[in-house]
Design a protein around this motif. Structure first.
Motif, PDB file in Angstrom:
ATOM      1  N   CYS A  65       0.808  -1.228   0.000  1.00  0.00           N
ATOM      2  CA  CYS A  65       0.000   0.000   0.000  1.00  0.00           C
ATOM      3  C   CYS A  65       0.838   1.274   0.000  1.00  0.00           C
ATOM      4  O   CYS A  65       0.436   2.276  -0.576  1.00  0.00           O
ATOM      5  CB  CYS A  65      -0.937   0.005   1.216  1.00  0.00           C
ATOM      6  SG  CYS A  65      -2.176  -1.303   1.115  1.00  0.00           S
ATOM      7  N   SER A  66       1.973   1.250   0.630  1.00  0.00           N
ATOM      8  CA  SER A  66       2.738   2.493   0.759  1.00  0.00           C
ATOM      9  C   SER A  66       3.603   2.725  -0.481  1.00  0.00           C
ATOM     10  O   SER A  66       4.151   1.800  -1.070  1.00  0.00           O
ATOM     11  CB  SER A  66       3.611   2.464   2.008  1.00  0.00           C
ATOM     12  OG  SER A  66       4.686   1.570   1.843  1.00  0.00           O
ATOM     13  N   ALA A  67       3.698   3.991  -0.855  1.00  0.00           N
ATOM     14  CA  ALA A  67       4.489   4.369  -2.028  1.00  0.00           C
ATOM     15  C   ALA A  67       5.966   4.012  -1.872  1.00  0.00           C
ATOM     16  O   ALA A  67       6.572   3.498  -2.816  1.00  0.00           O
ATOM     17  CB  ALA A  67       4.324   5.852  -2.323  1.00  0.00           C
ATOM     18  N   PRO A  68       6.597   4.247  -0.700  1.00  0.00           N
ATOM     19  CA  PRO A  68       8.011   3.874  -0.567  1.00  0.00           C
ATOM     20  C   PRO A  68       8.243   2.372  -0.754  1.00  0.00           C
ATOM     21  O   PRO A  68       9.241   1.964  -1.365  1.00  0.00           O
ATOM     22  CB  PRO A  68       8.373   4.308   0.853  1.00  0.00           C
ATOM     23  CG  PRO A  68       7.413   5.403   1.166  1.00  0.00           C
ATOM     24  CD  PRO A  68       6.149   5.022   0.464  1.00  0.00           C
ATOM     25  N   ASP A  69       7.314   1.551  -0.259  1.00  0.00           N
ATOM     26  CA  ASP A  69       7.462   0.106  -0.447  1.00  0.00           C
ATOM     27  C   ASP A  69       7.285  -0.277  -1.916  1.00  0.00           C
ATOM     28  O   ASP A  69       7.992  -1.148  -2.432  1.00  0.00           O
ATOM     29  CB  ASP A  69       6.446  -0.651   0.411  1.00  0.00           C
ATOM     30  CG  ASP A  69       6.765  -0.567   1.899  1.00  0.00           C
ATOM     31  OD1 ASP A  69       7.928  -0.243   2.245  1.00  0.00           O
ATOM     32  OD2 ASP A  69       5.841  -0.824   2.710  1.00  0.00           O
ATOM     33  N   GLN A  70       6.356   0.374  -2.591  1.00  0.00           N
ATOM     34  CA  GLN A  70       6.154   0.105  -4.015  1.00  0.00           C
ATOM     35  C   GLN A  70       7.383   0.515  -4.823  1.00  0.00           C
ATOM     36  O   GLN A  70       7.781  -0.183  -5.750  1.00  0.00           O
ATOM     37  CB  GLN A  70       4.912   0.840  -4.526  1.00  0.00           C
ATOM     38  CG  GLN A  70       3.619   0.234  -4.027  1.00  0.00           C
ATOM     39  CD  GLN A  70       2.401   1.007  -4.478  1.00  0.00           C
ATOM     40  OE1 GLN A  70       2.486   2.182  -4.837  1.00  0.00           O
ATOM     41  NE2 GLN A  70       1.248   0.350  -4.445  1.00  0.00           N
ATOM     42  N   ILE A  71       7.980   1.639  -4.442  1.00  0.00           N
ATOM     43  CA  ILE A  71       9.207   2.084  -5.116  1.00  0.00           C
ATOM     44  C   ILE A  71      10.324   1.075  -4.876  1.00  0.00           C
ATOM     45  O   ILE A  71      11.097   0.757  -5.785  1.00  0.00           O
ATOM     46  CB  ILE A  71       9.605   3.503  -4.646  1.00  0.00           C
ATOM     47  CG1 ILE A  71       8.577   4.511  -5.178  1.00  0.00           C
ATOM     48  CG2 ILE A  71      11.016   3.865  -5.114  1.00  0.00           C
ATOM     49  CD1 ILE A  71       8.732   5.911  -4.608  1.00  0.00           C
TER      50      ILE A  71
END
Length: 106
Positions: A65-71
């Motif tokens: 869900c979090s953008a930093p994890d997706q990045i």
């Protein structure tokens, strides 16, 4: 030596040369087909690997869900993709050299 014997000898020499050429051409053709077949199966395997990697990438991105994890997932996938591309380029160059050597031997 009669004229007929000389002609028969010439025909025998020509037939032998043609047989040698044919054996050489068949050998070169077989080697070319072998090299080409190996390259085909390698590419087919790589397509399957890339499809699997891409599917796993989308699963990981959609479950995060979090953008930093997706990045982070994207960066990991890009790192792996660059490594696989490098391996494919090296393999392609080696295969091209092998195919050229077959062509030069023919």
């Amino acid at each position: 030596m009669t004229k007929e014997t000389g002609i028969n000898d010439d025909i025998g020499i020509a037939a032998g040369a043609f047989q040698d050429f044919t054996k050489h051409a068949i050998g070169a053709h077989n080697e070319f087909v072998k090299q080409y077949s190996e390259a085909y199966w390698h590419c087919r395997e790589r397509i399957q690997i890339e499809s699997t990697q891409l599917t796993e990438f989308f699963k990981e991105v959609s479950s995060t869900c979090s953008a930093p994890d997706q990045i982070g997932v994207l960066q990991g996938w890009i790192k792996g993709a660059k490594q696989r591309i490098t391996e494919d380029v090296v393999y392609s160059i080696e295969t091209a050299k092998a195919l050229m050597n077959v062509g030069l031997q023919a």
